[in-house]
Design a protein around this motif. Structure first.
Motif, PDB file in Angstrom:
ATOM      1  N   ASN A 186      10.288  -2.824   0.451  1.00  0.00           N
ATOM      2  CA  ASN A 186      11.472  -3.636   0.781  1.00  0.00           C
ATOM      3  C   ASN A 186      11.861  -3.527   2.264  1.00  0.00           C
ATOM      4  N   GLY A 187      10.996  -2.920   3.064  1.00  0.00           N
ATOM      5  CA  GLY A 187      11.269  -2.833   4.499  1.00  0.00           C
ATOM      6  C   GLY A 187      11.957  -1.548   4.920  1.00  0.00           C
ATOM      7  N   GLY A 188      12.347  -0.712   3.973  1.00  0.00           N
ATOM      8  CA  GLY A 188      12.983   0.575   4.308  1.00  0.00           C
ATOM      9  C   GLY A 188      11.997   1.492   5.015  1.00  0.00           C
ATOM     10  N   VAL A 189      12.540   2.343   5.894  1.00  0.00           N
ATOM     11  CA  VAL A 189      11.697   3.259   6.674  1.00  0.00           C
ATOM     12  C   VAL A 189      12.305   4.658   6.583  1.00  0.00           C
ATOM     13  N   ALA A 190      11.477   5.671   6.372  1.00  0.00           N
ATOM     14  CA  ALA A 190      11.973   7.060   6.372  1.00  0.00           C
ATOM     15  C   ALA A 190      10.986   7.917   7.161  1.00  0.00           C
ATOM     16  N   ARG A 191      11.516   8.904   7.879  1.00  0.00           N
ATOM     17  CA  ARG A 191      10.663   9.754   8.725  1.00  0.00           C
ATOM     18  C   ARG A 191      10.664  11.184   8.220  1.00  0.00           C
ATOM     19  N   PHE A 192       9.487  11.807   8.213  1.00  0.00           N
ATOM     20  CA  PHE A 192       9.351  13.198   7.776  1.00  0.00           C
ATOM     21  C   PHE A 192       8.566  13.965   8.831  1.00  0.00           C
TER      22      PHE A 192
ATOM     23  N   LEU B 124      -1.679  -8.975   0.294  1.00  0.00           N
ATOM     24  CA  LEU B 124      -0.886  -8.436   1.416  1.00  0.00           C
ATOM     25  C   LEU B 124       0.568  -8.886   1.314  1.00  0.00           C
ATOM     26  N   ALA B 125       0.752 -10.149   0.966  1.00  0.00           N
ATOM     27  CA  ALA B 125       2.126 -10.686   0.913  1.00  0.00           C
ATOM     28  C   ALA B 125       2.950  -9.947  -0.136  1.00  0.00           C
ATOM     29  N   THR B 126       2.322  -9.518  -1.218  1.00  0.00           N
ATOM     30  CA  THR B 126       3.055  -8.815  -2.269  1.00  0.00           C
ATOM     31  C   THR B 126       3.205  -7.329  -1.954  1.00  0.00           C
ATOM     32  N   ALA B 127       2.093  -6.706  -1.538  1.00  0.00           N
ATOM     33  CA  ALA B 127       2.101  -5.239  -1.413  1.00  0.00           C
ATOM     34  C   ALA B 127       2.591  -4.765  -0.043  1.00  0.00           C
ATOM     35  N   PHE B 128       2.278  -5.517   0.998  1.00  0.00           N
ATOM     36  CA  PHE B 128       2.638  -5.112   2.361  1.00  0.00           C
ATOM     37  C   PHE B 128       3.258  -6.321   3.081  1.00  0.00           C
ATOM     38  N   PRO B 129       4.435  -6.772   2.608  1.00  0.00           N
ATOM     39  CA  PRO B 129       4.989  -8.010   3.161  1.00  0.00           C
ATOM     40  C   PRO B 129       5.284  -7.918   4.654  1.00  0.00           C
ATOM     41  N   ASP B 130       5.628  -6.735   5.147  1.00  0.00           N
ATOM     42  CA  ASP B 130       5.895  -6.603   6.591  1.00  0.00           C
ATOM     43  C   ASP B 130       4.630  -6.879   7.397  1.00  0.00           C
ATOM     44  N   ILE B 131       3.507  -6.348   6.940  1.00  0.00           N
ATOM     45  CA  ILE B 131       2.241  -6.567   7.676  1.00  0.00           C
ATOM     46  C   ILE B 131       1.824  -8.032   7.551  1.00  0.00           C
TER      47      ILE B 131
END
Ligand code: FAD
Length: 454
Positions: free
Chosen positions: A83-89, A256-263
């Motif tokens: 969904n476009g969320g980003v988290a950093r570890f 790609l459109a379904t699994a990696f929509p940002d890419i």
């Protein structure tokens, strides 16, 4: 003709070993099937994550200054949700240590140049070792100019996952270990600096798009591009896509459109590249015997322990093999060299077994674990525990990436640590503070870890 030390394979392991031996005053002949092993091929990743074990060997060879312009620090993993969320570890919960992304061709070019300049290394490119006769200690090599026969005193098979030397050892010993191809394969594509900017990929991180049953990752390159890899099952099954279901370019676009929509949105050319790229297999194999019966031949690197790439340790482990083996050989008189090879095999195989297991297990964490809400809480707890117990508690990943602790002992230590944390979280699922901050629920965990990890 006889050469006292013959190394088969001028990959990362073969060249690093020859350079380390040369520093100790030992000559070797290195035989490599490819004419230019610095050129990539579809079975080898474009980029590699270099960690402490590999770095230490490159330091000893004296290559680190020449590699410095090619190294990009990666301080952690950045997770990209569907969904476009980003988290950093962060990789290092207690400091700012980093892995380094390095292009394979840059590393190979530096290793080859150093080997070519070294008078103790006789580099034979474009020559394939076709036959290995362990009893007669003789090789038959083929090249464009014909065949030659070569005797040896010591033979090192650094010839990768399909090792010819390893096959000869297996034949002689009669106990071949099976080669396993994982159900998942991979395809690689390049994201341009513009793609990376549009996707908002920060340079100093390893990017992961975990999708439960598969994932994509991207490692930065020194020119601002990213080398991206899609790991996916070879065969689709109920509800899970596979490379076999992406036969047409339109299938890849839809996937790609379904699994990696940002890419799909920001780097639409990726669909065509993915469609064209071959799906490479992931081959794993831990050889049962690493030496021949007489102790004059040994396998190292992928020839001994081809592992899944999910901890980025294959090359690091191969480079560590080289450092440990070179140290044993440097201390051994020529007559004692077979004993040194046997020592190496006995000491090192349990470590290789441990990192093979850990590497396979880490696929689950990368594609599923880091997407789970519990992952962030647990990492926070581990960070606090490390701060509270700096001499006792080091998370598993940090021991693998930032130390040279033997893999088998760190795996054992990590298993004990994690069992205690699992037990604690089963009783206190919301405790993200641990002992350092929370006297009621944390202190017992700190004490348990302190006592168990003495
Ligand atoms: P190889 O690199 O396979 O070299 C073997 C050499 O032997 C080759 O040059 C070959 O041409 C030559 N050869 C083979 N047979 C013969 C013959 N009969 N005669 C003459 N020459 C011969 N590792 C990491 O540490 N970090 C990472 O981030 C990482 N990422 C990876 C990503 C992917 C997708 C994959 C597949 C692997 C990754 N690895 C990583 C693992 C790493 O690529 C290997 O562990 C490493 O290349 C092993 O080096 P090697 O020298 O043992 O074998």
């Amino acid at each position: 003709m006889t050469h006292s030390m013959v190394i088969v394979g001028a990959g990362i392991g073969g060249l690093a070993l020859a350079l380390l031996l040369a520093r100790a005053g030992r000559s070797s002949q290195v035989i490599e099937a490819r004419h230019d092993p610095s050129l990539g091929d579809s079975r080898r990743s474009i980029n590699l994550a270099l960690s402490e074990r590999g770095r230490r060997t490159l330091d000893e060879i004296g290559l680190t200054p020449r590699l410095a312009p090619h190294l990009i620090a990666m301080y952690g993993r950045t997770r990209h949700d569907v969904n476009g969320g980003v988290a950093r570890f962060a990789y290092d919960l207690a400091g700012a240590r980093a892995l380094h992304s390095l292009r394979r061709d840059a590393l190979m070019t530096q290793l080859l140049d150093a080997a070519r300049d070294n008078p103790r290394i006789d580099l034979r490119l474009g020559e394939t070792v076709a036959t290995v006769d362990l009893d007669a200690r003789r090789l038959v090599c083929r090249s464009r100019s014909g065949r030659r026969t070569l005797g040896y005193d010591l033979l090192i098979g650094a010839d990768g996952a399909g090792s010819r030397v390893g096959a000869a050892i297996d034949d002689q010993r009669g106990e071949p270990a099976p080669r396993q191809a994982l159900d998942h394969g991979y395809k690689e594509v390049t994201l341009s600096a513009r793609d990376a900017w549009r996707l908002g990929l920060e340079l100093n991180a390893l990017h992961v798009w975990p999708r439960e049953d598969y994932m994509a990752i991207a490692l930065p390159c020194s020119d601002g591009q990213f080398a991206a890899t899609l790991f996916l099952p070879h065969r689709a099954r109920a509800g899970v896509p596979g490379f076999d279901a992406l036969a047409r370019r339109s299938d890849t676009e839809a996937f790609l459109a379904t699994a990696f929509p940002d890419i799909a949105r920001e780097a639409p050319h990726v669909a065509a590249e993915l469609h064209e790229a071959p799906a490479a297999p992931i081959l794993c194999r831990l050889a049962r015997h690493w030496t021949d019966r007489a102790g004059h031949a040994l396998v190292i690197g992928d020839a001994a322990h081809a592992m899944a790439p999910f901890l980025g340790q294959g090359m690091n482990c191969a480079l560590e093999d080289c450092r440990l083996l070179a140290a044993l050989l440097a201390d051994a008189a020529p007559a004692d060299a077979p004993a040194a090879l046997a020592r190496f095999a006995i000491d090192r195989r349990p470590d290789a077994a441990a990192i093979c297991r850990l590497s396979a297990d880490n696929y689950g964490e990368m594609r599923r674990g880091i997407a789970a809400p519990a992952f962030a809480r647990r990492r926070a707890l581990e960070g606090r525990l490390q701060t509270a117990l700096p001499d006792r508690f080091v998370p598993r990943y940090a021991m693998i990436a930032f130390t040279t602790l033997p893999y088998a002992s760190l795996a054992d230590r990590a298993d004990r640590q994690e069992a205690l944390i699992d037990d604690h979280l089963a009783r206190h699922p919301d405790d993200a503070h641990g002992a350092a901050d929370d006297g009621t629920t944390g202190a017992p965990l700190t004490r348990a870890l302190h006592d168990a990890l003495a």
